[in-house]
Design a protein around this motif. Structure first.
Motif, PDB file in Angstrom:
ATOM      1  N   ASN A   1      -7.566  -2.385   1.510  1.00  0.00           N
ATOM      2  CA  ASN A   1      -7.750  -2.809   0.121  1.00  0.00           C
ATOM      3  C   ASN A   1      -9.224  -2.725  -0.262  1.00  0.00           C
ATOM      4  O   ASN A   1      -9.953  -3.714  -0.197  1.00  0.00           O
TER       5      ASN A   1
ATOM      6  N   ALA B   1       0.622 -10.064  -0.164  1.00  0.00           N
ATOM      7  CA  ALA B   1       0.529  -9.112  -1.269  1.00  0.00           C
ATOM      8  C   ALA B   1      -0.751  -9.330  -2.067  1.00  0.00           C
ATOM      9  O   ALA B   1      -1.413  -8.367  -2.478  1.00  0.00           O
TER      10      ALA B   1
ATOM     11  N   LEU C   1      -1.588  -6.046  -4.019  1.00  0.00           N
ATOM     12  CA  LEU C   1      -0.312  -5.448  -4.400  1.00  0.00           C
ATOM     13  C   LEU C   1       0.314  -6.273  -5.518  1.00  0.00           C
ATOM     14  O   LEU C   1       0.250  -7.507  -5.501  1.00  0.00           O
ATOM     15  N   THR C   2       0.917  -5.591  -6.468  1.00  0.00           N
ATOM     16  CA  THR C   2       1.596  -6.263  -7.576  1.00  0.00           C
ATOM     17  C   THR C   2       3.053  -6.481  -7.208  1.00  0.00           C
ATOM     18  O   THR C   2       3.758  -5.542  -6.823  1.00  0.00           O
TER      19      THR C   2
ATOM     20  N   VAL D   1       8.290  -4.503  -2.158  1.00  0.00           N
ATOM     21  CA  VAL D   1       6.982  -5.109  -1.881  1.00  0.00           C
ATOM     22  C   VAL D   1       6.708  -5.101  -0.384  1.00  0.00           C
ATOM     23  O   VAL D   1       5.597  -4.782   0.065  1.00  0.00           O
TER      24      VAL D   1
ATOM     25  N   GLU E   1       5.554  -1.740   0.704  1.00  0.00           N
ATOM     26  CA  GLU E   1       4.146  -1.501   0.382  1.00  0.00           C
ATOM     27  C   GLU E   1       3.229  -2.264   1.331  1.00  0.00           C
ATOM     28  O   GLU E   1       2.191  -1.749   1.753  1.00  0.00           O
ATOM     29  N   VAL E   2       3.617  -3.487   1.682  1.00  0.00           N
ATOM     30  CA  VAL E   2       2.834  -4.268   2.639  1.00  0.00           C
ATOM     31  C   VAL E   2       2.778  -3.543   3.985  1.00  0.00           C
ATOM     32  O   VAL E   2       1.719  -3.442   4.616  1.00  0.00           O
TER      33      VAL E   2
ATOM     34  N   LYS F   1       0.329  -0.742   3.965  1.00  0.00           N
ATOM     35  CA  LYS F   1      -1.046  -1.233   3.951  1.00  0.00           C
ATOM     36  C   LYS F   1      -1.459  -1.796   5.315  1.00  0.00           C
ATOM     37  O   LYS F   1      -2.639  -1.737   5.698  1.00  0.00           O
TER      38      LYS F   1
END
Length: 718
Positions: free
Chosen positions: A92, A662, A667-668, A681, A684-685, A688
Motif C-alpha cells: 500500500n 482492508a 481497500l474499499t 474483499v 483483494e486482501v 495485497k
C-alpha cells in the motif's frame, strides 16, 4: 503474541533476575562469614534489613518503569514502524505512518513518510511508462476479445495438461452444467474457468487420443492439421469438436505446448437430420400402398381390354382415389419438409422500423426509387432479413428496368397473435400478373445443400405466406407477405445479450504443469477460490445453517469477477433477528431457494483443484465440513486464512478483522456482510498480502502453512 503481553513477560523476567542476583549475593556472602561475623550480622540484621529490601523494591520499580518507557517509546514503535514501512513498500504505497514514540522515532517516521512520498511519485511515473508501453498489447487483447466474443462457435485454449487458458462466452454457455443458470438464463458458477481442467467438462479419452495423433505427426515431421471428433455431454448436448495444436519452441525443436478446441453444437442438426430421415421413411411407407393400388388398377385395365363398363369404372375410381391420396401425402410431406428447412434456416429478430429504413435506403441508393412506408414501433419480425431485402430490391430493379420510376409503397402492420403483414405496392404502375408470379418464383438464394430457393420458398421457410393482389385478371398492384412477429422478442434479446464482451484468458498458465506438488507452488501462481458464508448464527455444531455462499476465483494474481457464485440458500429453519441485523438478508427471500444439498455439490465442483481461502476460515470450513456427509462431498482442498496471514505479517497491530486489514491495505469495502461482497474483499486482501509474505521469505504454500501454524489465532475453533 500481543505487545502488552510481551512487555509484562519481559518485566517479570527482569524482576526475577534482580531478586535472583540479590538472593545469590546474600547466600554467597553468608557462607563466607566466620561464626563471629555471622553472629554480628544476625544481631544487626533486624535493624538494617528493611532498608535494603526497600531499596530493592525501589530499584525494581525504577527498572520496571524504565523498561515500560523503553517498550512504549522505542521497542513497540520500532516494531510497528518496521511493519508499516514494509506495508508501504510492498502492498500500500498510499499508507502513511502515524508518528509515535520517542522524538528520535518521530523524526525517523517523518523521514520514512517523506521517502514514501518520493517512492509513490516514482512508482506512479514507472506505472505510467509501463502503461504506455503496454497500450499496443492491450489494444491487441481487446481486438482478440472482440473477435472471440463474436465467433459463433465456442472456443477453448488449453495447455498440454488440459488447464483452460482462454474461453469465450459461447463455450461457457455450451458447457455449463444443469442447474447453473439464474432466473434470467445467465450462467452462474459453471464448470468452465481459467486454470480449471477441461477434462472436468469434456471426455478425456477423445482429447488425449487426438493429442497423441498430433504428436505422432509432429514427431514424423508431417504437416499438422486439425483433428475433429464428436462428443456428447452429460446434458445430452452433442458437440462437434475441432482440435488444433499450439506449438512452442524453435522450428527445429518444436513441441506441442497446448491445443485449441472449437465447439459447435450439433444437437439441433442431428435432431433435424433424424426428422428428415423419418420423413423420408414415412413418405416411402405411406406412398407405397397408394402406388400399389394404382399399379394394380392400371394392370387390370391394360391386361383385359374387354372389361365391362362397371369393372372399368371401379378401376378408374380406384386410380382416382389412390392418386388423390398420393397427392395429399405428397403435400403433407412437402409441408413437413418445409418445416424441416425452416428449422435449419438462419432467422433473426429485426425491428420492423429498422427493416423499413434498410429497404428505403437500399432501394433509393441503387435504383433512385422513392419508398413511402410506415411500420409500428417496437414490432419485432422473425425472418431472414438479408433474403427479404434482396428480394424486394430485386422487384424494385425490375420496375426500374421497365421504365417505371413510380414510388414504392411498403407498409408493415401488426395483426396480433404473433403475425404481421408486409404490403409492397406500386400504385402508379401497372404490372402483369404473370410478371409478378415469375418474380416470386425466380431463384434468389441457395440453401445449405446448394439448392436454389425462390422468394416464395424463403417466405414459406420462415412460416410465412405470400399473396399477389390483382385489380384485374392480368393486372397486379401489390404483394402481401404474412410474416411471424413477436412483441416479446426485445425482452428475450436484451436478457440474452452479454453485459460486456465476456472473453477470459490467462496465457501464463501455459507454463504450469497441473497441480502436482501444490505445496511447492509459488503463492503468486496458485489458483484460489475465495469464499464467504452468511449463516443463521455462530454455532454450526448446534444447528445453525448457511443461508448464503459467495465465491470468486483468483488465477495468476487476477480476480476473475466473471467467475463467481452468489447463491442464497433455504436453511429450512428460522433466521434469528440478531443475525438479520448483521447480514441484512430478509428471511422471506430464502423461501424457495435451493437447499444446501443442492448448492454445496455445485460449490465443490467450482472449487475443484483450487486452494480455498476465507477470512477466519475455521468458522466457514466448520459449516462446510458438517454438511459433507449429507451432501456427498468432501472438501480436501488446501485452506488458507487471511486472518492468520495478516497476524503473521502484522504481528504488532492491534486487530485483524476484515475491516481493519482492508483499511490498513487501503481497500474499499463494498457489500460488507454479503457473502460475495466479503469474498471479493478477501480476494483483494489476499493479493495485497502475497508480496508482504514474500518479503518475509514466505514464497510457497508450504511456507504459508508453516507460518500460519505459529500464529496465536491458529488455535481458534468452532
Amino acid at each position: 503474541m500481543k505487545p502488552a503481553l510481551k512487555y509484562w513477560i519481559f518485566l517479570l523476567a527482569i524482576v526475577n533476575l534482580i531478586f535472583g542476583v540479590i538472593m545469590a549475593s546474600v547466600v554467597g556472602s553468608w557462607f563466607n562469614l566466620s561464626d563471629f561475623e555471622r553472629e554480628f550480622v544476625h544481631d544487626i540484621a533486624g535493624k538494617i534489613l528493611p532498608f535494603p529490601v526497600l531499596g530493592a523494591f525501589i530499584l525494581v520499580g525504577a527498572i520496571g518503569a524504565l523498561v515500560s518507557l523503553l517498550f512504549k517509546y522505542y521497542i513497540i514503535p520500532i516494531l510497528q514502524l518496521a511493519e508499516e514501512t514494509q506495508l508501504i513498500t510492498q502492498a500500500n504505497p498510499e499508507h502513511r505512518i502515524e508518528p509515535r514514540g520517542a522524538r528520535e522515532l518521530v523524526y525517523l517516521t517523518e523521514v520514512i513518510n517523506a521517502s514514501a512520498e518520493a517512492f509513490a511519485r516514482l512508482k506512479t511515473e514507472v506505472e505510467e511508462k509501463i502503461s504506455a508501453a503496454r497500450a499496443d498489447l492491450e489494444e491487441e487483447r481487446r481486438r482478440l476479445a472482440a473477435l472471440m466474443s463474436e465467433l459463433p462457435a465456442g472456443v477453448l485454449v488449453c495447455n498440454r495438461d488440459g488447464q483452460i487458458l482462454l474461453y469465450n462466452d459461447q463455450a461457457h454457455k455450451l458447457l455449463q452444467s444443469p442447474g447453473t443458470q439464474d432466473p434470467d438464463g445467465e450462467a452462474v458458477g459453471g464448470l468452465v474457468g481459467l486454470g480449471r481442467s477441461v477434462f472436468g467438462v469434456l471426455n478425456r479419452d477423445p482429447i488425449v487420443h487426438a493429442l497423441e495423433l498430433l504428436q505422432g505427426a509432429l514427431d514424423q515431421g508431417q504437416e499438422l492439421s486439425s483433428s475433429a471428433f464428436m462428443m456428447t455431454l452429460e446434458t445430452g448436448r452433442c458437440l462437434r469438436v475441432n482440435m488444433a495444436p499450439v506449438l512452442a519452441g524453435r522450428p527445429e525443436g518444436r513441441e506441442i505446448s497446448g491445443f485449441v478446441l472449437t465447439l459447435e453444437d450439433m444437437t439441433r442438426q442431428i435432431a433435424s437430420d433424424t426428422r428428415r430421415d423419418m420423413l423420408i421413411q414415412a413418405l416411402t411407407d405411406n406412398v407405397q400402398p397408394a402406388l400399389g393400388e394404382i399399379r394394380r388398377a392400371i394392370t387390370t385395365i391394360l391386361g383385359d381390354p374387354q372389361l365391362n363398363p362397371e369393372q372399368l369404372r371401379e378401376n378408374r375410381v380406384t386410380i382416382d382415389r389412390a392418386s388423390r391420396e398420393l397427392q395429399r401425402q405428397l403435400a403433407e410431406a412437402r409441408e413437413s419438409y418445409a418445416r424441416h428447412l425452416h428449422d435449419l434456416s438462419k432467422v433473426e429478430y429485426v425491428l420492423a422500423e429498422n427493416l423499413l429504413d434498410i429497404l428505403r435506403k437500399n432501394i433509393g441508393e441503387r435504383f433512385g426509387i422513392a419508398v413511402r412506408g410506415e411500420a409500428p414501433r417496437g414490432l419485432w419480425l422473425r425472418l431472414d432479413s438479408y433474403s427479404l431485402v434482396q428480394a424486394v430490391s430485386h422487384l424494385a430493379g425490375l420496375l426500374r428496368s421497365h421504365g417505371s420510376r413510380s414510388a414504392f409503397g411498403i407498409r408493415i402492420e401488426d395483426r396480433g397473435a404473433g403475425r404481421a403483414i408486409m404490403t409492397i405496392g406500386w400504385p402508379e404502375a401497372c404490372l402483369d400478373h404473370g410478371f409478378i408470379r415469375d418474380w416470386v418464383r425466380s431463384p434468389l438464394v441457395t440453401d445449405a445443400q446448394g439448392k436454389l430457393l425462390s422468394f416464395s420458398d424463403v417466405v414459406r421457410r420462415h412460416g410465412g405466406e405470400l399473396v399477389i393482389e390483382a385489380t384485374a385478371a392480368q393486372s397486379c398492384h401489390e404483394v402481401r407477405i404474412d410474416l411471424p412477429a413477436d412483441q416479446r422478442a426485445h425482452s428475450r434479446i436484451s436478457a440474452s445479450t452479454p453485459r460486456s464482451r465476456p472473453i477470459y484468458y490467462e496465457f501464463d498458465l501455459f507454463q504450469q504443469r497441473g497441480t502436482q506438488e501444490l505445496g511447492r507452488q509459488p503463492l503468486r501462481k496458485l489458483t484460489y477460490v475465495v469464499f464467504d458464508t452468511e449463516t443463521t448464527g455462530l454455532r454450526p455444531a448446534e444447528g445453525d445453517e448457511i443461508i448464503q455462499i459467495g465465491a470468486v476465483r483468483v488465477v495468476n494474481g487476477r480476480i476473475l469477477t466473471g467467475e463467481t457464485i452468489d447463491q442464497l440458500i433455504d436453511p429450512r429453519r428460522p433466521v434469528p433477528p440478531d443475525s438479520v441485523k448483521i447480514h441484512g438478508i430478509d428471511p422471506e427471500l430464502l423461501h424457495g431457494q435451493p437447499t444446501i444439498e443442492q448448492v454445496l455439490p455445485l460449490f465443490h465442483r467450482f472449487a475443484e483443484g483450487a486452494v480455498l481461502v476465507a477470512h477466519n476460515a475455521a468458522f466457514d470450513m466448520r459449516f462446510l465440513q458438517l454438511k459433507e456427509k449429507r451432501c456427498g462431498v468432501r472438501f480436501d482442498n488446501p485452506v488458507l486464512d487471511t486472518l492468520l496471514l495478516s497476524s503473521v505479517i502484522h504481528a504488532h497491530q492491534e486487530g485483524h478483522s476484515l475491516d481493519q486489514i482492508a483499511r490498513l491495505l487501503n481497500l474499499t469495502i463494498v457489500g460488507r456482510h454479503t457473502a460475495l461482497g466479503d469474498a471479493l474483499v478477501t480476494a483483494e486482501v489476499l493479493l495485497k498480502l502475497i508480496p508482504l509474505l514474500e518479503a518475509r521469505g514466505i514464497h510457497t504454500l508450504e511456507d504459508a502453512f508453516e507460518a500460519c501454524i505459529k500464529s496465536p489465532y491458529a488455535k481458534m475453533s468452532f
